[in-house]
Design a protein around this motif. Sequence first.
Motif, PDB file in Angstrom:
ATOM      1  N   ASP A  90      11.289   3.886   7.300  1.00 18.43           N
ATOM      2  CA  ASP A  90      10.022   3.369   7.019  1.00 18.43           C
ATOM      3  C   ASP A  90       8.925   4.137   7.685  1.00 18.43           C
ATOM      4  O   ASP A  90       7.881   4.650   7.152  1.00 18.43           O
ATOM      5  CB  ASP A  90       9.660   1.714   7.592  1.00 18.43           C
ATOM      6  CG  ASP A  90      10.377   0.953   6.688  1.00 18.43           C
ATOM      7  OD1 ASP A  90      10.673   1.059   5.403  1.00 18.43           O
ATOM      8  OD2 ASP A  90      11.000  -0.019   7.131  1.00 18.43           O
TER       9      ASP A  90
ATOM     10  N   THR B  10       2.688  -1.177  10.786  1.00 14.62           N
ATOM     11  CA  THR B  10       3.895  -1.663   9.907  1.00 14.62           C
ATOM     12  C   THR B  10       4.650  -2.777  10.645  1.00 14.62           C
ATOM     13  O   THR B  10       4.602  -2.605  12.075  1.00 14.62           O
ATOM     14  CB  THR B  10       4.660  -0.492   9.729  1.00 14.62           C
ATOM     15  OG1 THR B  10       6.010  -1.161   9.045  1.00 14.62           O
ATOM     16  CG2 THR B  10       5.091   0.121  11.183  1.00 14.62           C
TER      17      THR B  10
ATOM     18  N   THR C 259       0.597   3.601  -1.223  1.00 11.55           N
ATOM     19  CA  THR C 259      -0.107   3.918  -2.628  1.00 11.55           C
ATOM     20  C   THR C 259      -1.754   4.072  -2.373  1.00 11.55           C
ATOM     21  O   THR C 259      -2.299   4.866  -2.923  1.00 11.55           O
ATOM     22  CB  THR C 259       0.263   2.740  -3.768  1.00 11.55           C
ATOM     23  OG1 THR C 259       1.613   2.526  -3.863  1.00 11.55           O
ATOM     24  CG2 THR C 259      -0.560   3.186  -4.957  1.00 11.55           C
TER      25      THR C 259
ATOM     26  N   ASP D 225      -2.631  -1.116   6.885  1.00 13.13           N
ATOM     27  CA  ASP D 225      -1.437  -1.835   7.042  1.00 13.13           C
ATOM     28  C   ASP D 225      -0.605  -1.285   5.819  1.00 13.13           C
ATOM     29  O   ASP D 225      -0.972  -1.201   4.814  1.00 13.13           O
ATOM     30  CB  ASP D 225      -1.435  -3.227   6.819  1.00 13.13           C
ATOM     31  CG  ASP D 225      -0.398  -4.258   7.059  1.00 13.13           C
ATOM     32  OD1 ASP D 225       0.516  -3.759   7.634  1.00 13.13           O
ATOM     33  OD2 ASP D 225      -0.624  -5.485   6.555  1.00 13.13           O
ATOM     34  N   VAL D 226       0.764  -1.319   6.085  1.00 10.48           N
ATOM     35  CA  VAL D 226       1.817  -0.979   4.972  1.00 10.48           C
ATOM     36  C   VAL D 226       1.990  -1.982   3.673  1.00 10.48           C
ATOM     37  O   VAL D 226       1.867  -1.653   2.557  1.00 10.48           O
ATOM     38  CB  VAL D 226       3.000  -0.493   5.509  1.00 10.48           C
ATOM     39  CG1 VAL D 226       4.083  -0.237   4.443  1.00 10.48           C
ATOM     40  CG2 VAL D 226       3.128   0.642   6.376  1.00 10.48           C
ATOM     41  N   MET D 227       2.060  -3.200   4.351  1.00  9.95           N
ATOM     42  CA  MET D 227       2.361  -4.391   3.378  1.00  9.95           C
ATOM     43  C   MET D 227       0.942  -5.078   3.120  1.00  9.95           C
ATOM     44  O   MET D 227       0.280  -5.564   3.920  1.00  9.95           O
ATOM     45  CB  MET D 227       3.302  -5.383   3.937  1.00  9.95           C
ATOM     46  CG  MET D 227       4.676  -4.706   4.258  1.00  9.95           C
ATOM     47  SD  MET D 227       5.559  -4.017   2.975  1.00  9.95           S
ATOM     48  CE  MET D 227       5.775  -5.721   2.054  1.00  9.95           C
TER      49      MET D 227
ATOM     50  N   ASP E  41      -7.066  -6.090   1.083  1.00  6.52           N
ATOM     51  CA  ASP E  41      -6.310  -5.478   0.199  1.00  6.52           C
ATOM     52  C   ASP E  41      -6.516  -4.224  -0.094  1.00  6.52           C
ATOM     53  O   ASP E  41      -7.563  -3.303   0.133  1.00  6.52           O
ATOM     54  CB  ASP E  41      -6.247  -6.362  -1.102  1.00  6.52           C
ATOM     55  CG  ASP E  41      -7.544  -6.378  -1.807  1.00  6.52           C
ATOM     56  OD1 ASP E  41      -8.285  -5.207  -1.838  1.00  6.52           O
ATOM     57  OD2 ASP E  41      -7.865  -7.513  -2.490  1.00  6.52           O
ATOM     58  N   GLY E  42      -5.640  -3.365  -0.882  1.00  6.86           N
ATOM     59  CA  GLY E  42      -5.439  -2.005  -1.299  1.00  6.86           C
ATOM     60  C   GLY E  42      -6.682  -1.582  -2.084  1.00  6.86           C
ATOM     61  O   GLY E  42      -7.430  -0.628  -1.802  1.00  6.86           O
TER      62      GLY E  42
ATOM     63  N   ASP F 269       0.949  -1.394  -2.030  1.00  7.34           N
ATOM     64  CA  ASP F 269       1.267  -1.033  -0.796  1.00  7.34           C
ATOM     65  C   ASP F 269       0.427  -0.086   0.030  1.00  7.34           C
ATOM     66  O   ASP F 269      -0.161   0.641  -0.846  1.00  7.34           O
ATOM     67  CB  ASP F 269       2.828  -0.676  -0.646  1.00  7.34           C
ATOM     68  CG  ASP F 269       3.121   0.375  -1.510  1.00  7.34           C
ATOM     69  OD1 ASP F 269       2.589   1.696  -1.278  1.00  7.34           O
ATOM     70  OD2 ASP F 269       3.929   0.399  -2.586  1.00  7.34           O
ATOM     71  N   GLY F 270       0.560   0.097   1.136  1.00  9.76           N
ATOM     72  CA  GLY F 270      -0.196   1.136   1.879  1.00  9.76           C
ATOM     73  C   GLY F 270      -0.103   2.596   1.475  1.00  9.76           C
ATOM     74  O   GLY F 270      -1.001   3.028   1.548  1.00  9.76           O
TER      75      GLY F 270
END
Length: 246
Positions: A105, A98, A80, A70-72, A51-52, A77-78
């Motif tokens: 995107d 992505t 941030t 990963d963007v999601m 996770d972020g 989100d990636g």
Amino acid sequence: MTTTTARHRGDLRRTGGGPVRVLVVDDESSLTELLSMALRYEGWEVRSAGDGAGAVRAARAFRPDAVVLDVMLPDIDGLTVLGRLRRELPDVPVLFLTARDAVEDRIAGLTAGGDDYVTKPFSLEEVVARLRGLIRRSGTAAAARDESLLVVGDLTLDEDSHEVTRGGTSIHLTATEFELLRYLMRNPRRVLSKAQILDRVWSYDFGGQANVVELYISYLRRKIDAGRSPMIHTRRGAGYLIKPGE
């Protein structure tokens, strides 16, 4: 007898001499594991986060030379995450993953400061190649010396010329035998399972035909170990490994 191993062509080392460090961030544990395995296969040191928040903590402690992001992600989100990473490591190259292929995107990721991106599904070879390019351009790593040579004991394999010698004697191998030996020599003293060997050398699952590994191991032994101290060993129920002859 000591073992000397030079990594394969394209290998990079940190300018200080240590292995390249890569942080992999994705909430799909199976994908993270697969990517990490492929990057370790390059001789790189890998950390991962799901996770972020974990990514930011890992980056602070690990100080990576590159990040696969990963963007999601499940918390933030990636894009941030990238902003927070940049405050800690302003110059670290970031490769976005992505699942979305829309132009906006991609533009969003690059505009936010990402250096490159790949779209899922992707090939591991593509990710590794993109990372090599980013790391080289960042100036944090350089190509290793004698990078095309793999050496274990008195056995030498040149990945550029495809020449193999043991104790100075030339050994002729078929293309498949060469790939199998190369995989073993990239992982000296490490037990490799039949499944790992099938995936890496043959690139797909043979299912019930896993005895093809045993067959090709026997071919290699005849050429590498015949009349010499054995280097290729079987660990019953586990797999095979190569190490210097005693």
